[in-house]
Design an enzyme around this catalytic site. Structure first.
Site, PDB file in Angstrom:
ATOM      1  N   LYS A 116      10.131  -3.955  -8.335  1.00  0.00           N
ATOM      2  CA  LYS A 116      10.940  -5.185  -8.476  1.00  0.00           C
ATOM      3  C   LYS A 116      10.040  -6.368  -8.790  1.00  0.00           C
ATOM      4  CE  LYS A 116       9.480  -7.344  -4.570  1.00  0.00           C
ATOM      5  NZ  LYS A 116       8.598  -8.499  -4.627  1.00  0.00           N
ATOM      6  N   ALA A 170       0.673  -5.313  -5.183  1.00  0.00           N
ATOM      7  CA  ALA A 170       0.853  -6.098  -6.403  1.00  0.00           C
ATOM      8  C   ALA A 170       1.975  -7.129  -6.312  1.00  0.00           C
ATOM      9  CB  ALA A 170       1.153  -5.148  -7.562  1.00  0.00           C
ATOM     10  N   GLY A 171       2.767  -7.081  -5.222  1.00  0.00           N
ATOM     11  CA  GLY A 171       3.954  -7.942  -5.165  1.00  0.00           C
ATOM     12  C   GLY A 171       5.113  -7.331  -5.926  1.00  0.00           C
ATOM     13  N   LEU A 172       5.026  -6.015  -6.181  1.00  0.00           N
ATOM     14  CA  LEU A 172       6.073  -5.315  -6.930  1.00  0.00           C
ATOM     15  C   LEU A 172       6.848  -4.343  -6.041  1.00  0.00           C
ATOM     16  CD1 LEU A 172       3.968  -4.537 -10.151  1.00  0.00           C
ATOM     17  CD2 LEU A 172       5.699  -6.327  -9.883  1.00  0.00           C
ATOM     18  N   ALA A 173       6.580  -4.382  -4.728  1.00  0.00           N
ATOM     19  CA  ALA A 173       7.314  -3.581  -3.734  1.00  0.00           C
ATOM     20  C   ALA A 173       7.171  -2.071  -3.930  1.00  0.00           C
ATOM     21  CB  ALA A 173       8.793  -3.979  -3.691  1.00  0.00           C
ATOM     22  N   GLY A 174       5.983  -1.642  -4.348  1.00  0.00           N
ATOM     23  CA  GLY A 174       5.769  -0.209  -4.587  1.00  0.00           C
ATOM     24  C   GLY A 174       5.996   0.646  -3.345  1.00  0.00           C
ATOM     25  N   ASP A 223      12.107  -5.545   2.051  1.00  0.00           N
ATOM     26  CA  ASP A 223      12.416  -5.277   0.634  1.00  0.00           C
ATOM     27  C   ASP A 223      13.124  -3.943   0.428  1.00  0.00           C
ATOM     28  OD1 ASP A 223      11.310  -7.617  -0.312  1.00  0.00           O
ATOM     29  OD2 ASP A 223       9.405  -6.718  -0.916  1.00  0.00           O
TER      30      ASP A 223
HETATM   31  P1  ATP Z   1       5.530  -6.035  -1.461  1.00  0.00           P
HETATM   32  O1  ATP Z   1       5.874  -6.586  -2.813  1.00  0.00           O
HETATM   33  O2  ATP Z   1       6.700  -5.336  -0.793  1.00  0.00           O
HETATM   34  O3  ATP Z   1       4.780  -6.954  -0.591  1.00  0.00           O
HETATM   35  P2  ATP Z   1       3.290  -4.782  -2.622  1.00  0.00           P
HETATM   36  O4  ATP Z   1       3.705  -4.340  -3.991  1.00  0.00           O
HETATM   37  O5  ATP Z   1       2.558  -6.083  -2.549  1.00  0.00           O
HETATM   38  O6  ATP Z   1       4.549  -4.806  -1.721  1.00  0.00           O
HETATM   39  P3  ATP Z   1       2.453  -2.157  -1.901  1.00  0.00           P
HETATM   40  O7  ATP Z   1       2.090  -1.593  -3.229  1.00  0.00           O
HETATM   41  O8  ATP Z   1       3.722  -1.715  -1.305  1.00  0.00           O
HETATM   42  O9  ATP Z   1       2.390  -3.741  -1.933  1.00  0.00           O
HETATM   43  O10 ATP Z   1       1.237  -1.815  -0.925  1.00  0.00           O
HETATM   44  C1  ATP Z   1       0.751  -2.680   0.068  1.00  0.00           C
HETATM   45  C2  ATP Z   1      -0.092  -1.828   1.014  1.00  0.00           C
HETATM   46  O11 ATP Z   1       0.783  -0.921   1.689  1.00  0.00           O
HETATM   47  C3  ATP Z   1      -1.113  -0.956   0.301  1.00  0.00           C
HETATM   48  O12 ATP Z   1      -2.362  -1.564   0.283  1.00  0.00           O
HETATM   49  C4  ATP Z   1      -1.116   0.344   1.102  1.00  0.00           C
HETATM   50  O13 ATP Z   1      -2.208   0.374   2.001  1.00  0.00           O
HETATM   51  C5  ATP Z   1       0.153   0.331   1.927  1.00  0.00           C
HETATM   52  N1  ATP Z   1       1.137   1.383   1.575  1.00  0.00           N
HETATM   53  C6  ATP Z   1       1.895   2.051   2.446  1.00  0.00           C
HETATM   54  N2  ATP Z   1       2.715   2.909   1.825  1.00  0.00           N
HETATM   55  C7  ATP Z   1       2.487   2.790   0.504  1.00  0.00           C
HETATM   56  C8  ATP Z   1       3.045   3.429  -0.641  1.00  0.00           C
HETATM   57  N3  ATP Z   1       3.998   4.381  -0.548  1.00  0.00           N
HETATM   58  N4  ATP Z   1       2.587   3.043  -1.846  1.00  0.00           N
HETATM   59  C9  ATP Z   1       1.629   2.076  -1.941  1.00  0.00           C
HETATM   60  N5  ATP Z   1       1.064   1.475  -0.891  1.00  0.00           N
HETATM   61  C10 ATP Z   1       1.483   1.809   0.340  1.00  0.00           C
END
Ligand code: ATP
Length: 315
Positions: free
Chosen positions: A11, A102-106, A141
């Site tokens: 997202k 990345a802020g993309l909720a992976g 999220d």
């Molecule tokens: P959000 O936008 O929700 O803040 P994000 O995109 O910034 O998420 P994620 O890619 O979800 O961040 O990862 C943040 C941290 O969560 C990673 O550094 C990792 O250690 C941990 N993590 C836990 N589960 C996962 C997963 N399934 N995929 C990626 N990272 C994960």
């Protein structure tokens, strides 16, 4: 033994405003969320025996109980112990396409897909709302990552109003592979720097929410006015993340100068996106940014808006 393959969409936030402190320690937010075609593939299957096993060949993804997808499976096993005992253990395989931190909720997308997959595997027949309520226990999220599309998210981000789905728009995403931003750090820093500007939620929260509901961004989405949406992009967290990461500021400037409808950092960053009306325009922007910032650490993706969060794929 059942097996389900799911697409777990990333997202972006087209709008993110921090209203104030909540009594539970979280921030009260107003966000516009949008699913993307960029998605992880999550496979969920039963195995004889018990326990949760997680497989992912990406070195930065945790394979243990700290993985959000693992935690989603553990929550399902804890909530439905009879089904867990009947169907045995769960194998989760994540084919990671969404950049990490990345802020993309992976991570949230993977957890969303795991909840949907286990619901199918164990034939629980949960409603989308029931799955979203479970997801909200793990992360704000996750409810959006289940339903996806275009939505207004309030509360901690878990209360969703589905909006007229934006279609036909493209996004160029830019992220330095070696740079990630911690979401808790971004919110804590924002609180430290801007806490005194927070609204008193008890007296002013409802008015602010109503103003956004009837405001220009909601109007632009209702009319699918992409030029207006591009002008109205906003993210409060840029105020703390951009000064802390000059490379992200430089990337945002380069992306914005390359064209498109508008440029913004997504969530807590550090991904920056530019919206465009066509794929060729998005590709031209990506090429121009690459030429301007020829750093091998800079990843650029061209993707499209997607109408759904978790989607079942043919097995
Ligand atoms: P959000 O936008 O929700 O803040 P994000 O995109 O910034 O998420 P994620 O890619 O979800 O961040 O990862 C943040 C941290 O969560 C990673 O550094 C990792 O250690 C941990 N993590 C836990 N589960 C996962 C997963 N399934 N995929 C990626 N990272 C994960």
């Amino acid at each position: 033994m059942g097996l389900y393959k799911l697409r777990a969409a990333a997202k972006i936030n087209l709008y993110l405003e921090i209203l104030g402190h909540r009594s539970d320690g979280f921030h009260e937010l107003i966000m516009v969320m949008q699913s993307l075609d960029l998605a992880d593939r999550v496979t969920v299957k039963s195995h004889v025996g018990s326990g949760i096993y997680l497989h992912c060949d990406h070195p930065q993804v945790p394979k243990d109980h700290t993985n959000l997808a693992y935690r989603a499976a553990a929550l399902m096993a804890q909530t439905f112990p009879q089904a867990a005992a009947h169907h045995g253990g769960v194998d989760i395989t994540i084919d990671k396409k969404i950049p990490i931190g990345a802020g993309l909720a992976g991570g949230s997308a993977d957890a969303a897909a795991t909840l949907v997959g286990i619901d199918l595997l164990w034939q629980l027949g949960l409603t989308q709302q029931e799955l979203q309520d479970l997801g909200a226990q793990l992360g704000s999220d996750i409810p959006f990552c289940i339903s996806g599309g275009t939505a207004l998210a309030t509360g901690r981000g878990e209360q969703l109003d589905t909006l007229h789905g934006l279609t036909g728009l493209y996004a160029v995403l830019g992220k330095y592979n070696s740079l990630s931003v911690s979401t808790p750090w971004a919110y804590q820093t924002y609180r430290a720097q801007f806490g005194e500007t927070y609204l008193d939620l008890a007296t002013m929260g409802a008015d602010r929410r109503a103003a956004i509901h009837s405001g220009p961004m909601m109007g632009a989405i209702a009319h699918q006015d992409s030029a207006k949406i591009g002008q109205l992009l906003h993210n409060d967290l840029e105020k703390v993340v951009l000064p802390a990461h000059p490379a992200v500021t430089e990337l945002k400037t380069a992306m914005s100068q390359a064209g498109g409808l508008g440029t913004l950092m997504s969530g807590s960053g550090p991904t920056v996106f530019t919206l465009t009306q066509t794929q060729s325009e998005a590709e031209a922007i990506a090429q121009q940014v690459k030429a301007h910032l020829p750093d091998p650490d800079l990843g650029l993706w061209v993707t499209q808006f997607a109408p759904i969060g978790v989607q079942l794929m043919p097995a």
